[in-house]
Design a protein around this motif. Structure first.
Motif, short mmCIF file in Angstrom:
data_model
loop_
_atom_site.label_atom_id
_atom_site.label_comp_id
_atom_site.label_asym_id
_atom_site.label_seq_id
_atom_site.Cartn_x
_atom_site.Cartn_y
_atom_site.Cartn_z
N THR A 4 -0.42 -24.57 10.39
CA THR A 4 -1.74 -25.13 11.24
C THR A 4 -2.63 -25.15 11.65
N SER A 5 -3.34 -25.58 12.49
CA SER A 5 -4.18 -26.06 12.47
C SER A 5 -5.71 -24.66 12.35
N MET A 6 -7.01 -24.91 11.46
CA MET A 6 -8.15 -24.20 11.00
C MET A 6 -8.07 -23.19 12.12
N SER A 7 -8.27 -23.21 13.26
CA SER A 7 -8.35 -22.91 14.47
C SER A 7 -7.68 -21.93 14.37
N HIS A 8 -6.28 -22.09 15.01
CA HIS A 8 -5.17 -21.03 14.37
C HIS A 8 -5.32 -20.05 13.72
N GLU A 9 -5.28 -20.89 12.24
CA GLU A 9 -5.62 -19.69 11.14
C GLU A 9 -6.06 -18.85 11.30
N ASP A 10 -7.30 -18.82 11.79
CA ASP A 10 -8.07 -17.71 12.29
C ASP A 10 -7.39 -17.12 13.21
N TYR A 11 -6.75 -17.51 14.62
CA TYR A 11 -5.96 -15.93 15.27
C TYR A 11 -4.87 -15.47 14.26
N LEU A 12 -4.65 -16.30 14.45
CA LEU A 12 -3.71 -15.30 12.84
C LEU A 12 -4.65 -14.57 11.63
N GLU A 13 -5.35 -14.92 11.63
CA GLU A 13 -6.12 -14.29 10.33
C GLU A 13 -6.95 -11.96 11.63
N ALA A 14 -6.83 -13.00 12.72
CA ALA A 14 -8.09 -12.16 13.59
C ALA A 14 -6.67 -11.18 14.41
N ILE A 15 -5.39 -11.75 14.08
CA ILE A 15 -4.18 -10.39 14.34
C ILE A 15 -4.36 -9.22 13.60
N VAL A 16 -3.59 -9.47 11.95
CA VAL A 16 -3.78 -9.27 11.43
C VAL A 16 -5.19 -7.92 11.26
N MET A 17 -6.04 -8.72 10.67
CA MET A 17 -7.37 -7.57 10.55
C MET A 17 -7.52 -6.59 11.95
N LEU A 18 -7.04 -7.31 13.31
CA LEU A 18 -6.88 -6.14 14.67
C LEU A 18 -5.47 -5.01 14.33
N GLY A 19 -4.75 -5.35 13.43
CA GLY A 19 -3.35 -4.36 12.65
C GLY A 19 -2.03 -5.17 13.26
N GLY A 20 -2.44 -6.09 13.93
CA GLY A 20 -0.88 -6.54 14.21
C GLY A 20 0.16 -7.00 13.50
N ALA A 71 3.49 -13.31 7.40
CA ALA A 71 2.78 -13.97 5.79
C ALA A 71 2.12 -14.13 6.36
N TYR A 72 1.43 -15.09 7.05
CA TYR A 72 0.96 -16.71 7.54
C TYR A 72 -1.05 -15.80 7.37
N GLY A 73 -1.08 -15.20 8.53
CA GLY A 73 -1.78 -14.94 8.70
C GLY A 73 -2.40 -13.28 7.87
N SER A 74 -2.13 -12.81 7.31
CA SER A 74 -1.73 -11.67 5.70
C SER A 74 -2.15 -12.88 4.58
N SER A 75 -1.74 -13.71 4.74
CA SER A 75 -1.96 -15.05 3.63
C SER A 75 -3.88 -15.75 4.07
N VAL A 76 -3.80 -16.26 5.50
CA VAL A 76 -5.29 -16.32 5.19
C VAL A 76 -6.17 -15.40 5.11
N LEU A 77 -5.62 -13.82 5.18
CA LEU A 77 -6.55 -12.55 5.08
C LEU A 77 -7.10 -13.02 3.53
N GLY A 78 -6.12 -12.50 2.90
CA GLY A 78 -5.94 -12.24 1.74
C GLY A 78 -6.89 -12.91 0.75
N ARG A 79 -6.80 -15.11 1.32
CA ARG A 79 -7.40 -15.89 0.75
C ARG A 79 -8.86 -15.52 0.79
N HIS A 80 -8.76 -15.25 2.73
CA HIS A 80 -10.76 -14.64 2.74
C HIS A 80 -11.10 -13.95 1.76
N ARG A 81 -10.35 -12.68 1.54
CA ARG A 81 -11.01 -11.66 0.65
C ARG A 81 -11.25 -11.95 -0.22
#
Length: 126
Positions: A4-20, A71-81
């Motif tokens: 998905t787009s970079m922007s949408h990856e940010d949304y998935l990452e944010a949802i995971v960070m918020l405990g979703g 899985a996608y959001g967790s992957s983006v968050l893991g990369r970020h960390r």
């Protein structure tokens, strides 16, 4: 996994960070606050993520991730960390700069390159 787009990856990452998760929903307003965007922007992005089967949201209800979305959001968050830790601990970049640069890098690096970088960093014990 669907890309998905970079922007949408940010949304998935944010949802995971918020405990979703696939079981725990988050509120649109919390996503908006986390990303510093309007609730209308969240609704637009969530509509696109629903079309990609990455989130579930009843009409104006809370947002729940699908298995693939989690899985996608967790992957983006893991990369970020990992990128943030590398930039701050191994390279010595100030945290506020590393935060912004890790966010940009997490989207730009290919999966294959990231796997090699991650293996390298694990060897550094960072």
């Amino acid at each position: 996994m669907v890309k998905t787009s970079m922007s949408h990856e940010d949304y998935l990452e944010a949802i995971v960070m918020l405990g979703g998760t696939t079981e725990v929903p988050v509120r649109s307003v919390d996503v908006a606050n986390k990303l510093g965007v309007s609730k209308a922007s969240v609704n637009k992005a969530i509509s696109a993520l629903k079309e990609q089967a990455l989130v579930i949201q009843p009409h104006y209800g809370d947002i729940t991730l699908t298995d693939e979305g989690y899985a996608y959001g967790s992957s983006v968050l893991g990369r970020h960390r990992m990128l943030f830790d590398f930039l701050t601990k191994a390279v010595g970049i100030p945290p506020e700069v590393a935060e912004e640069e890790a966010c940009q890098m997490e989207h730009a690096i290919s999966d294959a390159s990231f796997e090699k970088w991650e293996a390298f960093v694990k060897g550094l014990d960072v």
